[in-house]
Design a protein around this motif. Structure first.
Motif, short mmCIF file in Angstrom:
data_model
loop_
_atom_site.label_atom_id
_atom_site.label_comp_id
_atom_site.label_asym_id
_atom_site.label_seq_id
_atom_site.Cartn_x
_atom_site.Cartn_y
_atom_site.Cartn_z
N ALA A 93 -1.48 -2.79 1.57
CA ALA A 93 -0.62 -3.23 0.61
C ALA A 93 0.76 -2.95 1.12
O ALA A 93 1.11 -2.26 2.19
N ARG A 95 5.15 -2.80 -0.39
CA ARG A 95 6.39 -2.68 -1.32
C ARG A 95 7.74 -2.76 -0.55
O ARG A 95 7.96 -2.38 0.72
N ASP A 99 11.15 0.42 -4.00
CA ASP A 99 10.17 0.39 -5.05
C ASP A 99 9.10 1.39 -5.25
O ASP A 99 8.63 1.93 -4.36
N THR A 101 6.21 0.13 -6.87
CA THR A 101 4.80 -0.60 -7.20
C THR A 101 4.43 -1.03 -5.78
O THR A 101 4.91 -1.88 -5.16
N TRP A 102 3.31 -0.85 -5.48
CA TRP A 102 2.50 -1.31 -4.26
C TRP A 102 1.81 -2.62 -4.65
O TRP A 102 1.16 -2.88 -5.67
N LEU A 103 1.97 -3.77 -3.81
CA LEU A 103 1.29 -5.06 -3.97
C LEU A 103 0.26 -5.15 -2.92
O LEU A 103 0.40 -5.15 -1.81
N SER A 104 -1.08 -5.53 -3.38
CA SER A 104 -2.05 -5.55 -2.52
C SER A 104 -1.96 -6.84 -1.78
O SER A 104 -1.44 -7.78 -2.39
N VAL A 105 -2.18 -6.94 -0.51
CA VAL A 105 -2.33 -8.22 0.45
C VAL A 105 -3.30 -8.26 1.02
O VAL A 105 -4.21 -7.33 1.28
N SER A 109 -2.12 -13.60 2.61
CA SER A 109 -0.72 -13.53 1.79
C SER A 109 0.34 -12.38 2.62
O SER A 109 1.42 -12.65 2.26
#
Length: 367
Positions: A93, A95, A99, A101-105, A109
């Motif tokens: 993940a 960010r 920030d 919020t963590w974004l899954s990768v 991606s």
């Protein structure tokens, strides 16, 4: 070897004081499977070996099989390693710095063109680069080394449209350039010439790029992951199904008992070492960390100076021999975990035989 050392010196001049060469953990152990004590020795010995050869401190360190966990990254950061390189599927993940919020990768991606920072529980941090997996595989398996021009075009065309500086980089075995692919070294040289003639391309190394463009994103890694095992680090301790593909019908049920046996032996050797060496020094494990000085230059003067610095009592000639034997027992106890002993299908290949020879030496000295 001379040319490798010379190339690093030249690269320092070409890349704003940052050399091309990377250090590595000392003998290719799978770091997440090593104890904290062994992790530290692997990093310290790797740094000392690098400095002995290249005459400078390393900025980056390669992890065997890119096998990683948070404790390993923290050990690198503790000893002033600035960055390491991982496979794209090891990113979990990310960010932007600041920030919430963590974004899954995943492997597809994650943006491999930028560096990331990992903030560690200790308060330390380390930069991580994720290499371009597709081009790396194409070099190894899809014939990119048939043509330097095609190789160069593949790298340049991998640049996505973006508003930030981008690093296109791959990770491949050195044996790809000649052993696996005839005259692959010539294709690499040709590729570099094409890149140098491209006005849109600047050749850099990781350390220089990191100095030019510090990470703007944080990343979390998959714990106990590696590039060469989709099951994490199970390839080095279980019948996970990862094979070299060369022996249909073979299994790897031998991996677990081999790992367990060597772990048992290592525990026994550690007890012997600590008990024996404690008579001469207050910190036997610090002494082991310093022993790389003797490994790199085995002569009487180095040994005497090493023992005088590490021991609080003057050792007799017989005690000196005993001390070096105990330290050699420890060296072989780490060598017996060299990763290739578990990597392949066939337990009687030379790699597994080799780590068993290291184990045999441990037993011989321990007895």
């Amino acid at each position: 070897y001379h040319n490798i050392l010379l190339a690093d010196k030249q690269s320092i001049l070409q890349h704003d004081g940052h050399g091309n060469a990377l250090a590595q953990v000392y003998n290719h152990v799978i770091m997440p499977l090593a104890s904290e004590r062994d992790k530290e020795t692997q990093v310290l010995w790797g740094i000392a070996d690098f400095m002995h050869r290249f005459n400078r401190k390393p900025e980056g360190m390669w992890l065997a099989e890119t096998a990683v966990d948070t404790a390993t990254l923290d050990m690198l950061a503790k000893h002033d390693i600035k960055f390491t390189i991982l496979a794209p599927r090891q990113a979990k993940a990310l960010r932007a710095s600041g920030d919430d919020t963590w974004l899954s990768v995943d492997e597809q991606s994650v943006d491999t063109t930028r560096p990331y920072v990992v903030h560690l529980p200790s308060g330390r941090s380390i930069a991580v680069f994720f290499y371009n997996g597709r081009i790396s595989r194409d070099v190894a398996f899809a014939g990119l080394l048939n043509s330097g021009k095609i190789f160069a075009e593949a790298l340049v065309n991998a640049t996505p449209s973006a508003d930030h500086a981008q690093l296109i980089h791959i990770a491949t075995d050195g044996e790809s350039y000649g052993h696996h692919h005839y005259r692959g070294d010539m294709a690499l040289a040709s590729c570099l010439r094409f890149l140098q003639s491209n006005p849109d391309v600047q050749l850099v190394n990781y350390a220089q790029y990191l100095a030019m463009f510090p990470p703007q994103y944080e990343v979390r890694i998959h714990e106990n992951s590696s590039w060469s095992c989709v099951h994490g680090v199970e390839r080095w301790r279980s019948n996970c199904g990862c094979t070299d593909g060369g022996n249909p019908g073979f299994h790897q049920k031998w991996r677990e008992p081999l790992r367990n046996a060597l772990n048992w032996l290592k525990d026994q050797a550690d007890v012997i070492f600590e008990q024996e060496f404690s008579a001469w020094t207050n910190n036997p494990w610090h002494t082991r960390n310093q022993y790389i000085a003797v490994v790199l230059q085995r002569d009487a003067e180095t040994i005497d100076r090493f023992l005088q610095n590490c021991c609080h009592v003057k050792l007799s000639g017989e005690q000196k021999i005993r001390a070096i034997r105990l330290l050699e027992m420890q060296r072989h106890a780490m060598l017996m975990f060299t990763s290739c002993g578990w990597f392949f299908d066939e337990v009687s290949r030379i790699e597994t035989k080799q780590i068993l020879q290291y184990a045999d030496r441990v037993i011989q000295i321990a007895e």
